[in-house]
Motif scaffolding. Structure first.
Motif, PDB file in Angstrom:
ATOM      1  N   VAL A  97       0.857  -1.194   0.000  1.00 51.77           N
ATOM      2  CA  VAL A  97       0.000   0.000   0.000  1.00 51.77           C
ATOM      3  C   VAL A  97       0.886   1.234   0.000  1.00 51.77           C
ATOM      4  CG1 VAL A  97      -0.157   0.043   2.530  1.00 51.77           C
ATOM      5  CG2 VAL A  97      -1.921   1.173   1.154  1.00 51.77           C
ATOM      6  N   PHE A  98       0.457   2.281  -0.705  1.00 46.61           N
ATOM      7  CA  PHE A  98       1.207   3.530  -0.708  1.00 46.61           C
ATOM      8  C   PHE A  98       0.279   4.686  -1.064  1.00 46.61           C
ATOM      9  CE2 PHE A  98       1.523   1.942  -5.074  1.00 46.61           C
ATOM     10  CZ  PHE A  98       1.212   3.061  -5.824  1.00 46.61           C
ATOM     11  N   THR A  99       0.691   5.879  -0.676  1.00 46.05           N
ATOM     12  CA  THR A  99       0.034   7.119  -1.070  1.00 46.05           C
ATOM     13  C   THR A  99       0.977   7.889  -1.986  1.00 46.05           C
ATOM     14  OG1 THR A  99      -1.316   7.294   0.925  1.00 46.05           O
ATOM     15  CG2 THR A  99      -0.870   9.345  -0.258  1.00 46.05           C
ATOM     16  N   ALA A 100       0.434   8.482  -3.041  1.00 44.87           N
ATOM     17  CA  ALA A 100       1.257   9.232  -3.986  1.00 44.87           C
ATOM     18  C   ALA A 100       0.578  10.556  -4.312  1.00 44.87           C
ATOM     19  CB  ALA A 100       1.476   8.434  -5.270  1.00 44.87           C
ATOM     20  N   ARG A 101       1.369  11.599  -4.396  1.00 41.73           N
ATOM     21  CA  ARG A 101       0.822  12.907  -4.769  1.00 41.73           C
ATOM     22  C   ARG A 101       1.165  13.200  -6.224  1.00 41.73           C
ATOM     23  NH1 ARG A 101       4.766  17.092  -4.151  1.00 41.73           N
ATOM     24  NH2 ARG A 101       6.707  16.344  -3.225  1.00 41.73           N
ATOM     25  N   LEU A 102       0.334  14.003  -6.835  1.00 36.72           N
ATOM     26  CA  LEU A 102       0.520  14.371  -8.238  1.00 36.72           C
ATOM     27  C   LEU A 102       1.541  15.499  -8.315  1.00 36.72           C
ATOM     28  CD1 LEU A 102      -0.650  13.677 -11.040  1.00 36.72           C
ATOM     29  CD2 LEU A 102      -2.372  15.437 -10.651  1.00 36.72           C
ATOM     30  N   VAL A 103       2.628  15.290  -9.057  1.00 37.79           N
ATOM     31  CA  VAL A 103       3.683  16.305  -9.127  1.00 37.79           C
ATOM     32  C   VAL A 103       3.789  16.965 -10.498  1.00 37.79           C
ATOM     33  CG1 VAL A 103       5.042  15.262  -7.286  1.00 37.79           C
ATOM     34  CG2 VAL A 103       5.438  14.545  -9.649  1.00 37.79           C
ATOM     35  N   TRP A 104       3.171  16.368 -11.512  1.00 42.39           N
ATOM     36  CA  TRP A 104       3.234  16.965 -12.854  1.00 42.39           C
ATOM     37  C   TRP A 104       2.110  16.407 -13.700  1.00 42.39           C
ATOM     38  CZ3 TRP A 104       3.527  14.990 -17.767  1.00 42.39           C
ATOM     39  CH2 TRP A 104       3.812  15.906 -18.787  1.00 42.39           C
ATOM     40  N   THR A 105       1.490  17.287 -14.514  1.00 38.47           N
ATOM     41  CA  THR A 105       0.479  16.835 -15.476  1.00 38.47           C
ATOM     42  C   THR A 105       0.536  17.696 -16.726  1.00 38.47           C
ATOM     43  OG1 THR A 105      -1.292  18.316 -14.706  1.00 38.47           O
ATOM     44  CG2 THR A 105      -1.136  16.146 -13.648  1.00 38.47           C
ATOM     45  N   THR A 106      -0.110  17.226 -17.763  1.00 40.93           N
ATOM     46  CA  THR A 106      -0.331  18.018 -18.958  1.00 40.93           C
ATOM     47  C   THR A 106      -1.708  17.669 -19.498  1.00 40.93           C
ATOM     48  OG1 THR A 106       0.587  18.668 -21.117  1.00 40.93           O
ATOM     49  CG2 THR A 106       0.637  16.334 -20.571  1.00 40.93           C
ATOM     50  N   LEU A 114      -5.331  15.393 -15.366  1.00 45.74           N
ATOM     51  CA  LEU A 114      -5.505  14.635 -14.131  1.00 45.74           C
ATOM     52  C   LEU A 114      -5.381  15.505 -12.884  1.00 45.74           C
ATOM     53  CD1 LEU A 114      -3.825  11.167 -14.781  1.00 45.74           C
ATOM     54  CD2 LEU A 114      -6.174  11.916 -15.128  1.00 45.74           C
ATOM     55  N   ARG A 115      -4.818  16.699 -13.024  1.00 44.89           N
ATOM     56  CA  ARG A 115      -4.760  17.585 -11.855  1.00 44.89           C
ATOM     57  C   ARG A 115      -6.159  18.042 -11.455  1.00 44.89           C
ATOM     58  NH1 ARG A 115      -0.698  19.422  -9.300  1.00 44.89           N
ATOM     59  NH2 ARG A 115       0.749  18.943 -10.989  1.00 44.89           N
ATOM     60  N   ARG A 116      -7.070  18.091 -12.404  1.00 50.31           N
ATOM     61  CA  ARG A 116      -8.437  18.466 -12.058  1.00 50.31           C
ATOM     62  C   ARG A 116      -9.216  17.276 -11.508  1.00 50.31           C
ATOM     63  NH1 ARG A 116      -7.793  21.752 -16.814  1.00 50.31           N
ATOM     64  NH2 ARG A 116      -8.949  20.306 -18.151  1.00 50.31           N
ATOM     65  N   LEU A 117      -8.863  16.071 -11.935  1.00 54.21           N
ATOM     66  CA  LEU A 117      -9.544  14.882 -11.424  1.00 54.21           C
ATOM     67  C   LEU A 117      -8.990  14.439 -10.081  1.00 54.21           C
ATOM     68  CD1 LEU A 117      -9.910  12.594 -14.587  1.00 54.21           C
ATOM     69  CD2 LEU A 117     -11.765  13.663 -13.279  1.00 54.21           C
ATOM     70  N   LEU A 118      -7.658  14.492  -9.934  1.00 53.06           N
ATOM     71  CA  LEU A 118      -6.991  13.950  -8.746  1.00 53.06           C
ATOM     72  C   LEU A 118      -6.001  14.964  -8.193  1.00 53.06           C
ATOM     73  CD1 LEU A 118      -6.266  10.413 -10.228  1.00 53.06           C
ATOM     74  CD2 LEU A 118      -7.934  10.932  -8.439  1.00 53.06           C
ATOM     75  N   PRO A 119      -6.474  16.128  -7.764  1.00 53.41           N
ATOM     76  CA  PRO A 119      -5.549  17.185  -7.348  1.00 53.41           C
ATOM     77  C   PRO A 119      -4.716  16.837  -6.123  1.00 53.41           C
ATOM     78  CG  PRO A 119      -7.803  17.738  -6.726  1.00 53.41           C
ATOM     79  CD  PRO A 119      -7.886  16.536  -7.625  1.00 53.41           C
ATOM     80  N   HIS A 120      -5.207  15.921  -5.283  1.00 52.22           N
ATOM     81  CA  HIS A 120      -4.512  15.600  -4.033  1.00 52.22           C
ATOM     82  C   HIS A 120      -3.835  14.239  -4.054  1.00 52.22           C
ATOM     83  CE1 HIS A 120      -6.560  19.145  -2.622  1.00 52.22           C
ATOM     84  NE2 HIS A 120      -7.728  18.604  -2.890  1.00 52.22           N
ATOM     85  N   GLY A 121      -3.924  13.546  -5.191  1.00 48.60           N
ATOM     86  CA  GLY A 121      -3.230  12.273  -5.296  1.00 48.60           C
ATOM     87  C   GLY A 121      -4.107  11.074  -5.002  1.00 48.60           C
ATOM     88  N   ILE A 122      -3.445   9.931  -4.800  1.00 46.09           N
ATOM     89  CA  ILE A 122      -4.161   8.658  -4.635  1.00 46.09           C
ATOM     90  C   ILE A 122      -3.519   7.831  -3.519  1.00 46.09           C
ATOM     91  CG2 ILE A 122      -4.917   8.549  -7.033  1.00 46.09           C
ATOM     92  CD1 ILE A 122      -2.111   6.250  -5.984  1.00 46.09           C
TER      93      ILE A 122
END
Length: 202
Positions: A137-146, A157-165
């Motif tokens: 199990v892990f948590t990951a934050r979004l650091v870059w998108t286009t 994906l920054r609009r769908l998952l702004p805080h990560g998974i």
């Protein structure tokens, strides 16, 4: 496009862990079975979902795990690291587990960074059954998108998952003998992720 609800399931993936020949590093790669909020088929042939028809893939950077043993429980602690998502287009549609590079030859649409050490455990089965189960199990934050286009619509994906998974993974007991000669072993896995809610991730 609005963010997905916190703690709701956002994706299902399947893939394989690849261990280097010297056993010092591993990497994981695979493809998406489902991504909530994305309209359109994730496979060029929806009746035959597989890596060969996948339109959305992922691949991690190589990482090194520390091993801990407790009886028949084998634990691994993986350092913080990155993995990226790729949109397969035109001649790059599909991938092959015999060619790990094929999972990262599309358009990179996002990169996630594991926010803390990943903990995984493998339980050895009794000799009569040889059954075993690996979990992580892990948590990951979004650091870059286009932004990208998918079946005529624009996404980020920054609009769908702004805080990560947060993702949970499961792997079976059977190690596959790798076709690529620069790996010592390959292990299939399945992963499911939920959306992380607002709040700082350090």
């Amino acid at each position: 496009m609005t963010p997905l609800m916190a703690a709701s399931v956002v994706w299902y993936v399947t893939g394989r862990f690849y261990a280097s020949l010297d056993g010092t590093t591993s990497q994981d790669l695979g493809y998406f079975l489902h991504l909530e909020g994305l309209d359109g088929a994730l496979f060029t042939d929806p009746k035959n979902p597989s890596e060969a028809t996948a339109r959305l893939t992922f691949r991690s950077e190589p990482f090194t795990a520390r091993k801990v043993t407790n009886g028949d429980l084998s634990l691994s602690l993986d350092a913080v690291g990155d993995f990226s998502l790729y949109l397969k287009r035109e001649k790059h549609v599909g991938a092959s587990f015999d060619d790990p590079e094929s999972f990262s030859d599309g358009l990179r649409i996002a990169t996630f960074r594991r926010a803390s050490v990943v903990a995984g455990g493998a339980f050895s089965g009794v000799p009569a059954t040889q059954r075993a189960l690996s979990l992580n199990v892990f948590t990951a934050r979004l650091v870059w998108t286009t932004e990208f286009e998918f079946d005529g619509q624009r996404y980020d994906l920054r609009r769908l998952l702004p805080h990560g998974i947060t993702q949970w993974g499961e792997a079976g007991p059977t190690v596959i003998t790798p076709t690529p000669k620069n790996f010592s072993s390959v292990l299939p896995f399945f992963g499911s992720a939920v959306a992380v809610g607002p709040g700082p991730i350090r």
